[in-house]
Design a protein around this motif. Structure first.
Motif, PDB file in Angstrom:
ATOM      1  N   ARG A 171       0.862  -1.195   0.000  1.00 29.71           N
ATOM      2  CA  ARG A 171       0.000   0.000   0.000  1.00 29.71           C
ATOM      3  C   ARG A 171       0.894   1.239   0.000  1.00 29.71           C
ATOM      4  O   ARG A 171       0.981   1.984   0.972  1.00 29.71           O
ATOM      5  CB  ARG A 171      -0.937  -0.015   1.205  1.00 29.71           C
ATOM      6  CG  ARG A 171      -1.930  -1.166   1.193  1.00 29.71           C
ATOM      7  CD  ARG A 171      -2.977  -1.005   2.291  1.00 29.71           C
ATOM      8  NE  ARG A 171      -3.779   0.203   2.117  1.00 29.71           N
ATOM      9  CZ  ARG A 171      -4.840   0.296   1.313  1.00 29.71           C
ATOM     10  NH1 ARG A 171      -5.224  -0.768   0.609  1.00 29.71           N
ATOM     11  NH2 ARG A 171      -5.518   1.426   1.223  1.00 29.71           N
ATOM     12  N   TRP A 172       1.554   1.418  -1.155  1.00 30.34           N
ATOM     13  CA  TRP A 172       2.586   2.456  -1.241  1.00 30.34           C
ATOM     14  C   TRP A 172       1.993   3.855  -1.402  1.00 30.34           C
ATOM     15  O   TRP A 172       2.700   4.847  -1.250  1.00 30.34           O
ATOM     16  CB  TRP A 172       3.545   2.156  -2.386  1.00 30.34           C
ATOM     17  CG  TRP A 172       2.903   2.055  -3.737  1.00 30.34           C
ATOM     18  CD1 TRP A 172       2.104   1.045  -4.175  1.00 30.34           C
ATOM     19  CD2 TRP A 172       3.027   2.965  -4.819  1.00 30.34           C
ATOM     20  NE1 TRP A 172       1.711   1.267  -5.478  1.00 30.34           N
ATOM     21  CE2 TRP A 172       2.272   2.444  -5.899  1.00 30.34           C
ATOM     22  CE3 TRP A 172       3.707   4.168  -4.997  1.00 30.34           C
ATOM     23  CZ2 TRP A 172       2.170   3.087  -7.122  1.00 30.34           C
ATOM     24  CZ3 TRP A 172       3.612   4.805  -6.232  1.00 30.34           C
ATOM     25  CH2 TRP A 172       2.852   4.265  -7.271  1.00 30.34           C
ATOM     26  N   ARG A 173       0.725   3.958  -1.676  1.00 32.42           N
ATOM     27  CA  ARG A 173       0.055   5.250  -1.670  1.00 32.42           C
ATOM     28  C   ARG A 173      -1.427   5.021  -1.428  1.00 32.42           C
ATOM     29  O   ARG A 173      -1.957   3.954  -1.725  1.00 32.42           O
ATOM     30  CB  ARG A 173       0.302   6.032  -2.961  1.00 32.42           C
ATOM     31  CG  ARG A 173      -0.183   5.354  -4.211  1.00 32.42           C
ATOM     32  CD  ARG A 173       0.330   6.049  -5.457  1.00 32.42           C
ATOM     33  NE  ARG A 173      -0.072   7.459  -5.511  1.00 32.42           N
ATOM     34  CZ  ARG A 173       0.346   8.308  -6.448  1.00 32.42           C
ATOM     35  NH1 ARG A 173       1.196   7.906  -7.372  1.00 32.42           N
ATOM     36  NH2 ARG A 173      -0.059   9.547  -6.464  1.00 32.42           N
ATOM     37  N   ARG A 224      -3.522   4.541  -6.914  1.00 35.04           N
ATOM     38  CA  ARG A 224      -2.426   3.575  -6.919  1.00 35.04           C
ATOM     39  C   ARG A 224      -2.504   2.630  -8.108  1.00 35.04           C
ATOM     40  O   ARG A 224      -1.473   2.149  -8.600  1.00 35.04           O
ATOM     41  CB  ARG A 224      -2.446   2.771  -5.614  1.00 35.04           C
ATOM     42  CG  ARG A 224      -1.298   1.788  -5.467  1.00 35.04           C
ATOM     43  CD  ARG A 224      -1.237   1.174  -4.081  1.00 35.04           C
ATOM     44  NE  ARG A 224      -2.383   0.312  -3.813  1.00 35.04           N
ATOM     45  CZ  ARG A 224      -3.295   0.561  -2.884  1.00 35.04           C
ATOM     46  NH1 ARG A 224      -3.205   1.658  -2.153  1.00 35.04           N
ATOM     47  NH2 ARG A 224      -4.302  -0.262  -2.674  1.00 35.04           N
ATOM     48  N   THR A 283       0.701   1.441 -10.970  1.00 35.36           N
ATOM     49  CA  THR A 283       1.054   0.032 -10.801  1.00 35.36           C
ATOM     50  C   THR A 283       0.896  -0.721 -12.114  1.00 35.36           C
ATOM     51  O   THR A 283       1.794  -1.447 -12.556  1.00 35.36           O
ATOM     52  CB  THR A 283       0.169  -0.619  -9.720  1.00 35.36           C
ATOM     53  OG1 THR A 283       0.369   0.064  -8.487  1.00 35.36           O
ATOM     54  CG2 THR A 283       0.509  -2.091  -9.565  1.00 35.36           C
TER      55      THR A 283
END
Length: 457
Positions: free
Chosen positions: A356-358, A362, A366
């Motif tokens: 959950r990098w943002r 997202r 990705t």
């Protein structure tokens, strides 16, 4: 503080280019345009003019035989769908309005790294220090990365004309562009850090425009609009100038709507200083397959900021004009370096994509990064098919070119929308040139991925 008077020679670019962007095409330009137009019409007519179609009534049979090569059909459909999605968002993109109130502007530090740039560095420095930005909010740092030519002499001469506004840094040995940028970043005092390539020239309002998106506190980096400075120097520079609208303007406009411009270019990018300092150590000491990273520094810094959840956007009203190679060898080397950097950073970013990098937007970056990686095995297969069928059936290559030209024609309509001039047809020429002469770039770049040489210096 009032600056000392500057000799007029310092206010003009040192390098005399054959012609710069913005010059109206002359009569000698038209034969190239007409030639490209005739080429496109001929290619689109090849199914009729060659034995690939025996008659007008056999058109469906020709399309069926072409679609038998399933990979090309699949690649073509995917490329068209991707372009349609990108174009949809690109035409909806709008730059952030620029403020006219100097009090609302942040303090800015412009960093110009240079290595063996010679007199061209003066264009970058002068266009920065003389830009339409409040003098008391602007500082310029020129970093000589151990040049072996007279680059340092040119830096000193410009700095002597603006002693209170330009700081000079001379590295004793060439450490690479990443090291030169770090030297400048560590000395920067501005709230916003702007990087400008030493072979580039800012438009007067570029700095004022590029800081506007920072009104959104989520934004950590802003990519400027890159145009070709030596546009009319050769046929290749014309082709590249048209292609820049697709590769940079269209794609970054679409990416900006998701707050995920994947590569903020070294030619002109603004960074929030606090965000850069938070990733500076990781970025500056980054390695790939055990070797220090010396290429792809702009894509790498963008990736580090994205991994921390920041947003990176595009500002089309912030314009920089940069030199591009005028000969095939230089163009090929430039593209190889770019491709190696793209593959490296996509691979480095891959593990982050499954976290959950943002919190917002997202899914598209990705998907785009994964798709970008999948294009490399596809490129191998496509190149293999081309070689195999071109040897056995030379007409096979000709039968595909009309479709390449057709997709390029659609892309060229965006060029025409972005710039109302007849040069939009050169995008078609570039697509055909790339299809015939640059298919080897991606496989070669993948096979030599560990090679970190700059190549064009």
């Amino acid at each position: 503080m009032r600056q000392p008077s500057c000799n007029a020679s310092y206010r003009k670019p040192l390098i005399s280019l054959p012609a710069l962007d913005g010059i109206v095409p002359t009569r000698r330009d038209w034969p190239w345009m007409v030639g490209i137009g005739i080429t496109v019409v001929t290619l689109l007519s090849l199914p009729i003019l060659t034995d690939s179609v025996s008659s007008f009534g056999d058109a469906r049979e020709w399309f069926a035989s072409l679609s038998a090569h399933g990979l090309w059909s699949l690649l073509g459909a995917c490329a068209l769908a991707y372009f349609a999605f990108i174009a949809f968002h690109a035409v909806r993109y709008k730059p952030v309005p620029v403020t006219n109130d100097d009090e609302d502007l942040p303090t800015v530090t412009v960093i110009v790294p240079a290595y063996n740039e010679g007199g061209m560095v003066r264009n970058a420095l002068l266009s920065s220090v003389e830009s339409n930005y409040p003098e008391h909010k602007l500082e310029v740092i020129a970093v000589d990365d151990g040049s072996l030519d007279d680059t340092w002499d040119h830096i000193e001469r410009v700095a002597d004309a603006y002693p209170a506004r330009i700081t000079t840094v001379k590295l004793l040995e060439n450490g690479g562009k990443r090291e030169a940028l770090r030297a400048g970043i560590e000395r920067a005092q501005g709230d916003v850090i702007v990087t400008v390539d030493s072979d580039s020239r800012l438009d007067p309002g570029a700095l004022r425009a590029i800081v506007a998106p920072f009104a959104d506190e989520r934004v950590a980096a802003v990519a400027g609009k890159v145009l070709v400075l030596n546009r009319y120097q050769s046929l290749l520079t014309r082709l590249l100038a048209a292609r820049f609208f697709i590769t940079f303007d269209l794609v970054r406009g679409a990416q900006s709507r998701f707050g995920a411009v994947l590569c903020c270019p070294g030619a002109l990018t603004a960074y929030r200083r606090t965000a850069v300092l938070s990733v500076l150590k990781e970025w500056a000491t980054q390695t790939f397959m055990g070797s220090p990273c010396t290429i792809g520094e702009d894509r790498a810094l963008t990736s580090w900021l994205l991994r921390r959840g920041h947003r990176t956007v595009y500002q089309s009203s912030a314009i920089v004009r940069t030199l591009v190679p005028a000969a095939f060898q230089g163009v090929a080397r430039m593209l190889i370096r770019w491709e190696r950097g793209n593959v490296r950073e996509s691979l480095a970013m891959l593990p982050t994509l499954f976290t959950r990098w943002r919190t917002k937007d997202r899914w598209w970056p990705t998907f785009e990064i994964i798709t970008d990686l999948l294009q490399y095995p596809a490129a191998y297969l496509a190149l293999g098919l081309l070689v195999k069928h071109a040897v056995r059936e030379p007409g096979y290559l000709l039968s595909i070119l009309p479709f390449v030209a057709g997709i390029a024609l659609l892309q060229s309509l965006y060029c025409l929308r972005a710039e109302r001039r007849s040069d939009f047809v050169y995008n078609i020429g570039y697509s055909l040139f790339a299809f015939i002469g640059l298919q080897w770039i991606v496989p070669y770049s993948c096979l030599t991925l560990r090679d970190g040489r700059w190549l064009t210096r």
